[in-house]
Write an enzyme that holds these catalytic residues in place. Structure first.
Site, PDB file in Angstrom:
ATOM      1  N   ASP A  76     -26.897  23.355   0.469  1.00 19.25           N
ATOM      2  CA  ASP A  76     -25.490  23.750   0.629  1.00 19.25           C
ATOM      3  C   ASP A  76     -24.583  22.548   0.351  1.00 19.25           C
ATOM      4  O   ASP A  76     -23.353  22.675   0.316  1.00 19.25           O
ATOM      5  CB  ASP A  76     -25.220  24.390   2.002  1.00 19.25           C
ATOM      6  CG  ASP A  76     -25.491  23.464   3.172  1.00 19.25           C
ATOM      7  OD1 ASP A  76     -25.975  22.333   2.958  1.00 19.25           O
ATOM      8  OD2 ASP A  76     -25.222  23.870   4.327  1.00 19.25           O
ATOM      9  N   SER A  77     -25.200  21.386   0.091  1.00 18.64           N
ATOM     10  CA  SER A  77     -24.443  20.231  -0.405  1.00 18.64           C
ATOM     11  C   SER A  77     -23.779  20.574  -1.743  1.00 18.64           C
ATOM     12  O   SER A  77     -22.900  19.841  -2.198  1.00 18.64           O
ATOM     13  CB  SER A  77     -25.354  19.010  -0.562  1.00 18.64           C
ATOM     14  OG  SER A  77     -26.519  19.350  -1.294  1.00 18.64           O
TER      15      SER A  77
ATOM     16  N   GLU B 288     -33.106  14.294   8.748  1.00 20.54           N
ATOM     17  CA  GLU B 288     -32.043  13.612   7.983  1.00 20.54           C
ATOM     18  C   GLU B 288     -31.417  12.504   8.819  1.00 20.54           C
ATOM     19  O   GLU B 288     -31.033  12.719   9.986  1.00 20.54           O
ATOM     20  CB  GLU B 288     -30.964  14.625   7.568  1.00 20.54           C
ATOM     21  CG  GLU B 288     -29.819  13.945   6.807  1.00 20.54           C
ATOM     22  CD  GLU B 288     -28.826  14.910   6.168  1.00 20.54           C
ATOM     23  OE1 GLU B 288     -29.023  16.139   6.226  1.00 20.54           O
ATOM     24  OE2 GLU B 288     -27.833  14.414   5.599  1.00 20.54           O
TER      25      GLU B 288
ATOM     26  N   GLU C 168     -30.515  24.897   9.618  1.00 18.12           N
ATOM     27  CA  GLU C 168     -30.283  23.709  10.443  1.00 18.12           C
ATOM     28  C   GLU C 168     -30.414  24.038  11.928  1.00 18.12           C
ATOM     29  O   GLU C 168     -29.983  25.096  12.379  1.00 18.12           O
ATOM     30  CB  GLU C 168     -28.878  23.148  10.160  1.00 18.12           C
ATOM     31  CG  GLU C 168     -28.731  22.665   8.730  1.00 18.12           C
ATOM     32  CD  GLU C 168     -27.392  21.977   8.463  1.00 18.12           C
ATOM     33  OE1 GLU C 168     -26.629  21.722   9.421  1.00 18.12           O
ATOM     34  OE2 GLU C 168     -27.128  21.686   7.279  1.00 18.12           O
TER      35      GLU C 168
ATOM     36  N   LYS D  85     -34.200  27.151   4.106  1.00 14.12           N
ATOM     37  CA  LYS D  85     -33.999  26.093   5.102  1.00 14.12           C
ATOM     38  C   LYS D  85     -32.807  26.461   5.966  1.00 14.12           C
ATOM     39  O   LYS D  85     -31.813  26.998   5.454  1.00 14.12           O
ATOM     40  CB  LYS D  85     -33.757  24.746   4.413  1.00 14.12           C
ATOM     41  CG  LYS D  85     -33.408  23.614   5.364  1.00 14.12           C
ATOM     42  CD  LYS D  85     -33.429  22.258   4.686  1.00 14.12           C
ATOM     43  CE  LYS D  85     -32.130  21.861   4.034  1.00 14.12           C
ATOM     44  NZ  LYS D  85     -30.960  21.808   4.938  1.00 14.12           N
TER      45      LYS D  85
ATOM     46  N   ASP E 241     -31.049  26.746   0.719  1.00 13.86           N
ATOM     47  CA  ASP E 241     -30.420  26.277   1.954  1.00 13.86           C
ATOM     48  C   ASP E 241     -29.456  27.335   2.471  1.00 13.86           C
ATOM     49  O   ASP E 241     -28.430  27.621   1.828  1.00 13.86           O
ATOM     50  CB  ASP E 241     -29.658  24.984   1.604  1.00 13.86           C
ATOM     51  CG  ASP E 241     -29.488  24.069   2.784  1.00 13.86           C
ATOM     52  OD1 ASP E 241     -30.043  24.368   3.857  1.00 13.86           O
ATOM     53  OD2 ASP E 241     -28.814  23.041   2.615  1.00 13.86           O
TER      54      ASP E 241
HETATM   55  O1  KIV Z   1     -27.597  20.550   1.474  1.00 18.56           O
HETATM   56  C1  KIV Z   1     -28.383  19.623   1.301  1.00 18.56           C
HETATM   57  O2  KIV Z   1     -28.527  19.056   0.212  1.00 18.56           O
HETATM   58  C2  KIV Z   1     -29.142  19.193   2.478  1.00 18.56           C
HETATM   59  C3  KIV Z   1     -29.633  17.789   2.459  1.00 18.56           C
HETATM   60  C4  KIV Z   1     -28.521  16.848   2.689  1.00 18.56           C
HETATM   61  C5  KIV Z   1     -30.674  17.606   3.509  1.00 18.56           C
HETATM   62  O3  KIV Z   1     -29.293  19.922   3.395  1.00 18.56           O
END
Ligand code: KIV
Length: 294
Positions: free
Chosen positions: A47-48, A184, A117, A115, A86
């Site tokens: 989600d980055s 992280e 959190e 994934k 994510d």
């Molecule tokens: O969104 C992402 O790229 C992540 C990483 C920073 C772990 O969750």
């Protein structure tokens, strides 16, 4: 590279052989293709993307539908790498059903796993997704979707008490059926402490060397992130942003100077046809063009 598709079993085998898994983010077809050809084991469609691809201030503003656009591009490219999608903010927290539907959409779009959190507080959601047949990776330590609670991009797990809390969260994820956890921004000693006490595959981003594999955000590695954040744990391998800017500036200079396009960039035709067209140009100039060129 034509190696077979990476699976959870492949990743477990790497760990059993004490080999590190190579994990990188990608959000688009060309980057995922290059990563796959380079032989990376795992690709995270993070989600980055909110910050790396959309210029948003944090990861909190990206939607499930926006993530799906990136996910489809990456899964189209990944012939070998294991793709983790994510789950964005509020796509799994509200209810088990929300979590299953969101994760299911990612799997239907070609992801191998999702994934999310959090630890103990998302364990129920993890169990629901696992019971729906979905492979789930947890994410502990610096969890950007809780930025307000963490008070910024800060190192986590700096005391024994904090390391023990991380361990309890990792154990909750393990009990809920997750196959893996990503740590992280935690000290190397803390990551090793957790990894030695769980049976999960433990990956790290800014978590030191004693984990089962390393994740880096591709923009940080390539040098094309447009923004202020520059994490200490990143090693840069290229200067793509500066190279792209230089190429665009050179192109602009050439166009303005009339140096591009040159004859080698123009389509050639038969000399006789060319002569006929040239002659016709001289006979029938459009009135607007005549006025402009007069
Ligand atoms: O969104 C992402 O790229 C992540 C990483 C920073 C772990 O969750």
């Amino acid at each position: 590279m034509t190696a077979r598709k990476v699976t959870v079993a492949t990743l477990s085998a790497l760990k059993a052989r004490h080999e590190k898994a190579v994990f990188i983010t990608a959000y688009d077809y060309p980057t995922a293709t290059f990563a796959d050809r380079a032989g990376v084991d795992m690709i995270l469609v993070g989600d980055s993307a909110a910050m790396t691809m959309l210029g948003l201030p944090s990861t909190l503003q990206i939607s499930l539908d926006e993530m799906l656009v990136f996910i489809r591009a990456v899964t189209r490219a990944a012939k070998h790498a294991f793709v983790v999608g994510d789950l964005p903010f509020l796509s799994y927290q509200p209810s088990d059903e929300t979590a299953i539907r969101s994760a299911g959409a990612f799997i239907a779009a070609g992801c191998d796993a999702v994934k999310c959190e959090g630890g103990s507080r998302v364990a129920r959601r993890v169990r629901a997704m696992v019971d729906a047949g979905i492979a789930v990776m947890g994410h502990l330590g610096l969890t950007p979707q809780s930025l307000g609670q963490l008070g910024g991009y800060r190192v986590q797990g700096k005391s024994l008490a904090a390391a023990e809390q991380l361990l309890r969260d990792a154990e909750a994820l393990e009990r809920a059926g997750a196959f893996s956890v990503l740590l992280e921004a935690v000290p190397a000693e803390t990551a090793a402490f957790v990894r030695e006490r769980v049976d999960l595959l433990v990956y790290g981003i800014g978590a030191g060397p004693e984990v089962d594999g390393q994740l880096v955000i591709s923009h940080d590695l390539l040098g094309n992130f447009v923004g202020e954040i520059a994490p200490k744990f990143v090693k840069r391998y290229a200067d793509v942003g500066a190279n792209v800017e230089r190429a665009f500036a050179e192109y602009a200079r050439d166009v303005r100077a009339g140096a591009f396009p040159g004859p080698e960039h123009c389509y050639q035709i038969d000399a006789a046809d060319e002569a006929l067209i040239r002659a016709a140009r001289q006979r029938t100039v459009h009135p607007v063009v005549a006025a402009v060129t007069a």
